[in-house]
Design a protein around this motif. Structure first.
Motif, PDB file in Angstrom:
ATOM      1  N   GLY A  46      29.558 -63.279 -15.454  1.00 30.65           N
ATOM      2  CA  GLY A  46      29.668 -62.166 -16.454  1.00 30.65           C
ATOM      3  C   GLY A  46      28.866 -60.743 -15.642  1.00 30.65           C
ATOM      4  N   SER A 102      32.282 -63.542 -19.287  1.00 27.43           N
ATOM      5  CA  SER A 102      30.604 -64.198 -19.722  1.00 27.43           C
ATOM      6  C   SER A 102      30.863 -65.398 -20.342  1.00 27.43           C
ATOM      7  CB  SER A 102      29.969 -63.091 -20.211  1.00 27.43           C
ATOM      8  OG  SER A 102      29.708 -61.892 -19.550  1.00 27.43           O
ATOM      9  N   ALA A 158      26.638 -64.862 -22.621  1.00 25.80           N
ATOM     10  CA  ALA A 158      26.578 -65.836 -21.830  1.00 25.80           C
ATOM     11  C   ALA A 158      25.464 -66.957 -22.697  1.00 25.80           C
ATOM     12  CB  ALA A 158      26.194 -65.874 -20.468  1.00 25.80           C
ATOM     13  N   SER A 216      30.583 -57.140 -14.112  1.00 22.98           N
ATOM     14  CA  SER A 216      30.026 -56.101 -14.550  1.00 22.98           C
ATOM     15  C   SER A 216      29.550 -55.328 -13.402  1.00 22.98           C
ATOM     16  CB  SER A 216      28.793 -56.238 -15.267  1.00 22.98           C
ATOM     17  OG  SER A 216      28.226 -55.089 -15.552  1.00 22.98           O
ATOM     18  N   ALA A 218      26.718 -59.086 -20.793  1.00 24.29           N
ATOM     19  CA  ALA A 218      27.055 -60.260 -19.876  1.00 24.29           C
ATOM     20  C   ALA A 218      25.929 -61.415 -20.334  1.00 24.29           C
ATOM     21  CB  ALA A 218      26.827 -60.282 -18.284  1.00 24.29           C
ATOM     22  N   TRP A 219      24.481 -61.055 -20.232  1.00 22.12           N
ATOM     23  CA  TRP A 219      23.412 -61.861 -20.456  1.00 22.12           C
ATOM     24  C   TRP A 219      23.470 -62.379 -21.913  1.00 22.12           C
ATOM     25  CZ3 TRP A 219      19.670 -62.925 -16.948  1.00 22.12           C
ATOM     26  CH2 TRP A 219      18.470 -63.733 -17.580  1.00 22.12           C
ATOM     27  N   ARG A 257      26.802 -66.680 -17.402  1.00 22.26           N
ATOM     28  CA  ARG A 257      25.992 -65.310 -17.050  1.00 22.26           C
ATOM     29  C   ARG A 257      26.149 -64.866 -15.698  1.00 22.26           C
ATOM     30  NH1 ARG A 257      20.620 -67.043 -18.097  1.00 22.26           N
ATOM     31  NH2 ARG A 257      21.143 -66.670 -20.495  1.00 22.26           N
TER      32      ARG A 257
END
Length: 210
Positions: free
Chosen positions: A40, A32, A173, A44, A169-170, A37
């Motif tokens: 990432g 990420s 990123a 996931s 990830a969110w 994003r």
């Protein structure tokens, strides 16, 4: 009857285990931070897909076979380790012009990240052993269907881990979004992420089935 016992305790334990940093956490964070994003989240989801494979494998007994066979465990472990090292070296030696930033969306990169996450998790025998050791603790011995209990518990764990993976990830990123527009940062971070993946591969290769 499905035969699941103490589902509330299982749910709490699953969430707690997901919050503990492990190889999957570092893998998702690395991808990420380095690639954004989309990659990432795809990583996931790929890891979650691999966990689904392990869920059904444990449910039908393949994980037990893997545990009993030292040769099978060694082969799968070395394949998974080699794949992680390959991904790491690819990132270390990737040229700056091959590294997409925020202004270079790449659907192929997202698909590749999903596949890599899937393969990485599927070829990790430690995940198989985890499912085999963790899930039976919440299934009654006299249940009519151990298979259904295994699947439902496994999928529950996958859902919790997927939610946490997407959050990781969110957020990571978002924190690095501005920095990823800097070509020098992208190159350095890809090398750092590559070194991390190589390290995870070496760790897997030197692990035992205990």
């Amino acid at each position: 009857m499905i035969g699941i016992e103490n589902f509330g305790a299982f749910l709490i334990a699953s969430i707690a285990l997901n919050l503990v940093p492990g190889p999957d956490t570092f893998y998702i964070l690395g991808r990420s931070l380095a690639q954004g994003r989309g990659v990432g989240i795809a990583s996931s989801l790929g890891i979650s897909a691999g966990a689904i494979v392990h869920t059904f494998a444990a449910a039908i007994g393949l994980s037990a076979l893997l545990t009993a066979s030292a040769a099978a465990f060694l082969v799968i472990k070395l394949l998974g380790a080699a794949y992680l090292v390959y991904l790491g070296l690819s990132m270390i030696f990737k040229k700056a012009t091959q590294i997409p930033g925020d202004n270079q969306p790449c659907s192929a990169g997202v698909g590749s990240a999903f596949r890599q996450g899937l393969i990485t998790n599927t070829l990790n025998p430690k995940v198989a052993l985890f499912f085999l050791a963790f899930l039976p603790q919440f299934i009654a011995r006299d249940a009519d269907s151990h298979l259904l209990g295994f699947v439902l518990l496994g999928l529950t764990f996958v859902v919790t881990s997927t939610v946490w993976g997407i959050v990781l990830a969110w957020s990571s990123a978002a924190l690095s979004g501005g920095l990823r527009r800097n070509p020098l940062y992208l190159v350095c971070l890809n090398k750092v992420t590559g070194i991390l993946l190589v390290g995870l591969g070496v760790r897997l290769a030197t692990s035992t089935n205990e």
